[in-house]
Design an enzyme around this catalytic site. Structure first.
Site, PDB file in Angstrom:
ATOM      1  N   ASP A 255     -50.533  -2.740  17.536  1.00  0.00           N
ATOM      2  CA  ASP A 255     -50.102  -2.720  16.138  1.00  0.00           C
ATOM      3  C   ASP A 255     -49.541  -1.346  15.824  1.00  0.00           C
ATOM      4  O   ASP A 255     -50.293  -0.367  15.718  1.00  0.00           O
ATOM      5  CB  ASP A 255     -51.290  -3.043  15.229  1.00  0.00           C
ATOM      6  CG  ASP A 255     -50.916  -3.107  13.754  1.00  0.00           C
ATOM      7  OD1 ASP A 255     -49.731  -2.877  13.432  1.00  0.00           O
ATOM      8  OD2 ASP A 255     -51.801  -3.385  12.925  1.00  0.00           O
TER       9      ASP A 255
ATOM     10  N   SER B  43     -32.589  -3.388   6.201  1.00  0.00           N
ATOM     11  CA  SER B  43     -32.341  -4.685   5.566  1.00  0.00           C
ATOM     12  C   SER B  43     -31.179  -4.535   4.606  1.00  0.00           C
ATOM     13  O   SER B  43     -30.954  -3.459   4.036  1.00  0.00           O
ATOM     14  CB  SER B  43     -33.583  -5.148   4.801  1.00  0.00           C
ATOM     15  OG  SER B  43     -33.287  -6.240   3.950  1.00  0.00           O
TER      16      SER B  43
ATOM     17  N   TYR C 186     -40.315  -3.587  -0.875  1.00  0.00           N
ATOM     18  CA  TYR C 186     -39.600  -3.813   0.384  1.00  0.00           C
ATOM     19  C   TYR C 186     -38.258  -3.083   0.366  1.00  0.00           C
ATOM     20  O   TYR C 186     -37.874  -2.442   1.355  1.00  0.00           O
ATOM     21  CB  TYR C 186     -39.389  -5.309   0.582  1.00  0.00           C
ATOM     22  CG  TYR C 186     -38.777  -5.685   1.904  1.00  0.00           C
ATOM     23  CD1 TYR C 186     -39.499  -5.559   3.093  1.00  0.00           C
ATOM     24  CD2 TYR C 186     -37.476  -6.181   1.967  1.00  0.00           C
ATOM     25  CE1 TYR C 186     -38.938  -5.912   4.307  1.00  0.00           C
ATOM     26  CE2 TYR C 186     -36.907  -6.541   3.185  1.00  0.00           C
ATOM     27  CZ  TYR C 186     -37.636  -6.406   4.355  1.00  0.00           C
ATOM     28  OH  TYR C 186     -37.078  -6.757   5.560  1.00  0.00           O
TER      29      TYR C 186
ATOM     30  N   ALA D 274     -37.586  -0.442  -1.339  1.00  0.00           N
ATOM     31  CA  ALA D 274     -37.868   0.991  -1.295  1.00  0.00           C
ATOM     32  C   ALA D 274     -38.114   1.477   0.125  1.00  0.00           C
ATOM     33  O   ALA D 274     -37.570   2.495   0.553  1.00  0.00           O
ATOM     34  CB  ALA D 274     -39.077   1.302  -2.177  1.00  0.00           C
TER      35      ALA D 274
ATOM     36  N   LYS E 250     -37.316   0.008   3.017  1.00  0.00           N
ATOM     37  CA  LYS E 250     -36.166  -0.158   3.893  1.00  0.00           C
ATOM     38  C   LYS E 250     -35.069   0.864   3.562  1.00  0.00           C
ATOM     39  O   LYS E 250     -34.382   1.363   4.466  1.00  0.00           O
ATOM     40  CB  LYS E 250     -35.632  -1.577   3.801  1.00  0.00           C
ATOM     41  CG  LYS E 250     -36.540  -2.612   4.458  1.00  0.00           C
ATOM     42  CD  LYS E 250     -36.715  -2.351   5.949  1.00  0.00           C
ATOM     43  CE  LYS E 250     -37.423  -3.481   6.663  1.00  0.00           C
ATOM     44  NZ  LYS E 250     -37.551  -3.255   8.115  1.00  0.00           N
TER      45      LYS E 250
END
Length: 268
Positions: free
Chosen positions: A62, A141, A154, A156, A158
């Site tokens: 992970d 993204s 998300y 922020a 990316k």
């Protein structure tokens, strides 16, 4: 860059864009290690690659944890004998209104989408420098370029990843390590399985293989960025820069349907 014989580590490589990248790199003659959190999925991915006649090394770890990042890098270097290309692809998303999103899910996005690639890249830099002809690919993204409602965190992280890559590219210029950012649009991956938004809400989906091929093309050309979505996305990016209020109004009209369609979108 000539990809043949390059040593490649892809995080989040057991499915989606990461797996498609592994296939594409192997087809070009690269040596590949993929990492993922789930042992069963990593094993299945390695078996699929081997069935196609091209083997890859699987790593179960992970990257959102310090132990996982250390294990990922150590095992990749041992298996590959060095590192020429690092692809920071592992990511997670939780859509929905900010005030309704649990803190743990917000922090999970920050850890896997932003903190992990920064720290893994930092730790990989000695090996990348030793290559003399290395590339870091950060998979961001399209939402990093045009913020969408219900994806505030998300977007922020990316966008943060994209600016990290831009700054690091300039920091490393002339030192044998190039940095490229990829901005996928909607892609047909397991990460999108719980998103019910369609093209009418701005979520068209292209095959992961198309994104992977574009990323490899960008690496070969020494590109700074790869933006998917075609002319429609390019028009939206330009409009968002020149007249962001027009984008606001367009998204206002879509908000009720979009909120319903993405309320269960979660892949953490």
């Amino acid at each position: 860059m000539n990809i043949a014989e390059k040593r490649v580590l892809i995080t989040g490589g057991s499915s989606g864009i990461g797996f498609a990248l592994a296939e594409a790199f192997l087809a070009k003659g690269a040596r590949v290690a993929i990492s993922g959190r789930r042992a069963d999925r990593v094993a299945q991915a390695v078996a699929r690659l081997e069935a196609g006649g091209r083997g890859a090394h699987g790593i179960v770890a992970d990257v959102a944890t310090s132990e996982g990042r250390a294990a990922t890098l150590d095992e990749a270097l041992a298996a590959l004998g060095g590192l020429d290309i690092l692809v920071n692809n592992a990511g997670g998303v939780r859509a929905g209104r900010l005030e309704n999103t649990p803190e743990a899910e917000l922090l999970a996005m920050i850890e896997v989408d932003l903190v992990a690639p920064i720290l893994l890249t930092r730790d990989a830099l000695p090996a990348l420098r030793a290559s003399g002809d290395a590339v870091v690919v950060n998979v961001a993204s399209g939402i990093a370029l045009i913020g969408a409602p219900f994806y505030a965190t998300y977007a922020a992280v990316k966008a943060g990843l994209a600016r990290f890559g831009e700054s690091l590219r300039r920091e490393l210029k002339g030192e044998g390590v190039h940095v490229m950012t990829a901005y996928p649009a909607g892609t047909d991956t397991p990460m999108m399985a719980s998103n019910r938004a369609g093209p009418e809400l701005g979520f068209s989906r292209e095959p992961a293989s198309a994104v992977a091929d574009a990323i490899l093309g960008g690496i070969e050309a020494g590109a700074f960025e790869v933006i998917r979505g075609g002319d429609a996305r390019a028009h939206m990016i330009a409009l968002n820069r020149d007249n962001p209020a027009a984008i606001d109004e367009r998204m206002l009209a879509l908000k009720p349907a979009l909120e319903e369609a993405v309320r269960d979108h979660s892949a953490l």
